[in-house]
Design an enzyme around this catalytic site. Structure first.
Site, PDB file in Angstrom:
ATOM      1  N   ASP A  32       0.786  -1.249   0.000  1.00 36.04           N
ATOM      2  CA  ASP A  32       0.000   0.000   0.000  1.00 36.04           C
ATOM      3  C   ASP A  32       0.816   1.296   0.000  1.00 36.04           C
ATOM      4  O   ASP A  32       0.480   2.245   0.744  1.00 36.04           O
ATOM      5  CB  ASP A  32      -0.978   0.003   1.195  1.00 36.04           C
ATOM      6  CG  ASP A  32      -1.958  -1.167   1.150  1.00 36.04           C
ATOM      7  OD1 ASP A  32      -1.847  -2.021   0.256  1.00 36.04           O
ATOM      8  OD2 ASP A  32      -2.845  -1.231   2.029  1.00 36.04           O
ATOM      9  N   ASP A  74      -4.624  -0.760  -1.811  1.00 37.69           N
ATOM     10  CA  ASP A  74      -5.912  -0.609  -1.142  1.00 37.69           C
ATOM     11  C   ASP A  74      -6.842   0.058  -2.158  1.00 37.69           C
ATOM     12  O   ASP A  74      -6.513   1.110  -2.711  1.00 37.69           O
ATOM     13  CB  ASP A  74      -5.701   0.295   0.094  1.00 37.69           C
ATOM     14  CG  ASP A  74      -6.617  -0.041   1.255  1.00 37.69           C
ATOM     15  OD1 ASP A  74      -6.949  -1.232   1.448  1.00 37.69           O
ATOM     16  OD2 ASP A  74      -6.996   0.896   2.002  1.00 37.69           O
ATOM     17  N   HIS A  76     -10.774   0.890  -2.704  1.00 35.95           N
ATOM     18  CA  HIS A  76     -12.103   0.869  -2.095  1.00 35.95           C
ATOM     19  C   HIS A  76     -13.202   1.472  -2.976  1.00 35.95           C
ATOM     20  O   HIS A  76     -12.957   2.404  -3.746  1.00 35.95           O
ATOM     21  CB  HIS A  76     -12.088   1.652  -0.777  1.00 35.95           C
ATOM     22  CG  HIS A  76     -11.247   1.031   0.302  1.00 35.95           C
ATOM     23  ND1 HIS A  76     -11.299  -0.307   0.623  1.00 35.95           N
ATOM     24  CD2 HIS A  76     -10.340   1.575   1.159  1.00 35.95           C
ATOM     25  CE1 HIS A  76     -10.462  -0.546   1.626  1.00 35.95           C
ATOM     26  NE2 HIS A  76      -9.862   0.567   1.962  1.00 35.95           N
ATOM     27  N   HIS A 127     -10.848   6.961   1.974  1.00 33.37           N
ATOM     28  CA  HIS A 127      -9.454   6.873   1.493  1.00 33.37           C
ATOM     29  C   HIS A 127      -9.337   5.852   0.375  1.00 33.37           C
ATOM     30  O   HIS A 127     -10.133   4.912   0.288  1.00 33.37           O
ATOM     31  CB  HIS A 127      -8.512   6.491   2.645  1.00 33.37           C
ATOM     32  CG  HIS A 127      -8.736   5.101   3.166  1.00 33.37           C
ATOM     33  ND1 HIS A 127      -9.750   4.779   4.047  1.00 33.37           N
ATOM     34  CD2 HIS A 127      -8.089   3.928   2.905  1.00 33.37           C
ATOM     35  CE1 HIS A 127      -9.710   3.495   4.317  1.00 33.37           C
ATOM     36  NE2 HIS A 127      -8.724   2.929   3.629  1.00 33.37           N
ATOM     37  N   LYS A 152      -6.826  -5.037  -3.113  1.00 29.28           N
ATOM     38  CA  LYS A 152      -7.566  -5.579  -1.955  1.00 29.28           C
ATOM     39  C   LYS A 152      -8.517  -4.529  -1.436  1.00 29.28           C
ATOM     40  O   LYS A 152      -8.321  -3.332  -1.697  1.00 29.28           O
ATOM     41  CB  LYS A 152      -6.578  -5.991  -0.864  1.00 29.28           C
ATOM     42  CG  LYS A 152      -5.772  -4.833  -0.344  1.00 29.28           C
ATOM     43  CD  LYS A 152      -4.797  -5.292   0.704  1.00 29.28           C
ATOM     44  CE  LYS A 152      -4.079  -4.124   1.335  1.00 29.28           C
ATOM     45  NZ  LYS A 152      -4.957  -3.165   2.005  1.00 29.28           N
ATOM     46  N   CYS A 197      -2.045  -2.915   7.515  1.00 30.23           N
ATOM     47  CA  CYS A 197      -1.909  -3.815   6.366  1.00 30.23           C
ATOM     48  C   CYS A 197      -0.595  -4.600   6.358  1.00 30.23           C
ATOM     49  O   CYS A 197      -0.572  -5.762   5.956  1.00 30.23           O
ATOM     50  CB  CYS A 197      -2.132  -3.036   5.073  1.00 30.23           C
ATOM     51  SG  CYS A 197      -3.856  -2.456   5.011  1.00 30.23           S
TER      52      CYS A 197
HETATM   53  C1  VGL Z   1      -4.733   0.525   5.753  1.00 27.14           C
HETATM   54  C2  VGL Z   1      -6.276   1.373   7.208  1.00 27.14           C
HETATM   55  C3  VGL Z   1      -7.257   1.276   6.261  1.00 27.14           C
HETATM   56  C4  VGL Z   1      -3.313   0.121   5.493  1.00 27.14           C
HETATM   57  C5  VGL Z   1      -5.708   0.396   4.786  1.00 27.14           C
HETATM   58  O1  VGL Z   1      -2.904   0.067   4.318  1.00 27.14           O
HETATM   59  O2  VGL Z   1      -2.594  -0.145   6.469  1.00 27.14           O
HETATM   60  N1  VGL Z   1      -5.037   1.009   6.956  1.00 27.14           N
HETATM   61  N2  VGL Z   1      -6.951   0.780   5.057  1.00 27.14           N
HETATM   62 ZN    ZN Z   2      -8.383   0.909   3.472  1.00 29.68          ZN
END
Ligand code: VGL
Ligand code: ZN
Length: 286
Positions: A32, A74, A76, A127, A152, A197
């Site tokens: 990420d 990430d 979403h 996010h 993901k 993550c």
């Molecule tokens: C993450 C919070 C929400 C991460 C992803 O990449 O660590 N943290 N989504």
């Molecule tokens: Zn996230």
């Protein structure tokens, strides 16, 4: 006769020395490293940008030793269940309880549902919404065409911290199959965020039987307290918490052929090699 004995001993050493005593093929996982988690992003991780040069250096220095480089992303829906904006009266960094039925469908108050799983969900600012600049990889992270991208968190109703499985373990990404296909035995994990993550990916990798290293200075956490807890837990699970300055020695150990003393961690290959060595020593006329 005595001379022959010496020769035999040497031969045994040479046989063992010729086997690749290693922890197998190595993958670098970059978790990420996206605009959303940089200091100017929507879910900023303090000093998150500082991991970029460190990860680029690791990549350059050990280029030939990584059989695979994987970038997780990430990714979403605009109304993802992990967003505080989707929960009445809640704000970012609160937690809530999400309920799922046996099949992993989210139960909501408006319809009848057989609750099978209760999952604690931290609520985040909106996010990494898919197809936005915020969700793109950081511009200065080194990427190559041969790199694998694993997305993901794209199911709108369940979060996914790990790059392997969603938080309910209902579905998995293609990462597990990819590592298997490439016969990876060791994963080196870097990226954001250490306490979410990176942590969940490392735990799943360990559960799946990989030899796991987390490069601590190539990660940053969302918060100090959760990062300390994550490090303690990873340590207790046998995940190696290391610094990038230690990687040279670690990589030498993982990839050297022959130094039997460098065996670290269990692998059937090593056991088989040692038995073949002993077998040949006993049976081959010297
Ligand atoms: C993450 C919070 C929400 C991460 C992803 O990449 O660590 N943290 N989504
Ligand atoms: Zn996230």
């Amino acid at each position: 006769m005595k001379e022959q004995g010496n020769k035999g001993y040497l031969t045994l050493y040479q046989i063992i020395a010729s086997f690749p005593v290693s922890s197998g093929r190595i993958a670098l996982l970059v978790i990420d490293v996206q605009n959303c988690f940089l200091p100017t992003g929507t879910l900023p991780v303090t000093d998150g940008d500082q991991v970029i040069p460190i990860i680029n250096d690791i990549r350059r220095e050990y280029r030939d030793l990584f059989s695979l480089v994987v970038f997780s992303q990430d990714w979403h829906c605009v109304d993802h269940v992990s967003f505080a904006s989707q929960h009445n009266g809640m704000k970012a960094f609160d937690t809530t309880l999400l309920q799922y039925d046996e099949q992993g469908n989210l139960c909501n108050s408006s319809s009848q549902c057989d609750v099978k799983y209760n999952i604690t969900q931290a609520l985040w600012p909106d996010h990494c919404v898919k197809n936005t600049t915020d969700a793109e990889f950081a511009v200065n992270i080194t990427k190559e065409n041969s790199d694998i991208i694993v997305r993901k968190g794209y199911h709108c109703e369940i979060d996914s911290y790990s790059a392997f499985f969603d938080n309910g373990g209902f579905s998995q990404t293609e990462l597990g199959a990819k590592l298997k296909e490439e016969k990876i035995e060791t994963v080196i994990i870097t990226g954001l965020a250490l306490d979410y993550c990176v942590y969940y990916t490392a735990k799943d990798a360990k559960k799946l039987g990989y030899n796991v290293y987390v490069v601590q200075d190539a990660t940053r956490g969302v918060s100090y307290a959760t990062s300390v807890d994550a490090i303690t837990d990873m340590d207790s699970r046998g995940i190696h918490m290391v610094q990038s300055s230690q990687l040279k020695a670690i990589m030498d150990g993982l990839t050297s052929s022959g130094n039997i003393l460098q065996i670290s961690g269990f692998s059937w290959n090593k056991i088989v090699f040692v038995f073949i060595g002993i077998y040949l020593y006993l049976l081959v006329p010297l």
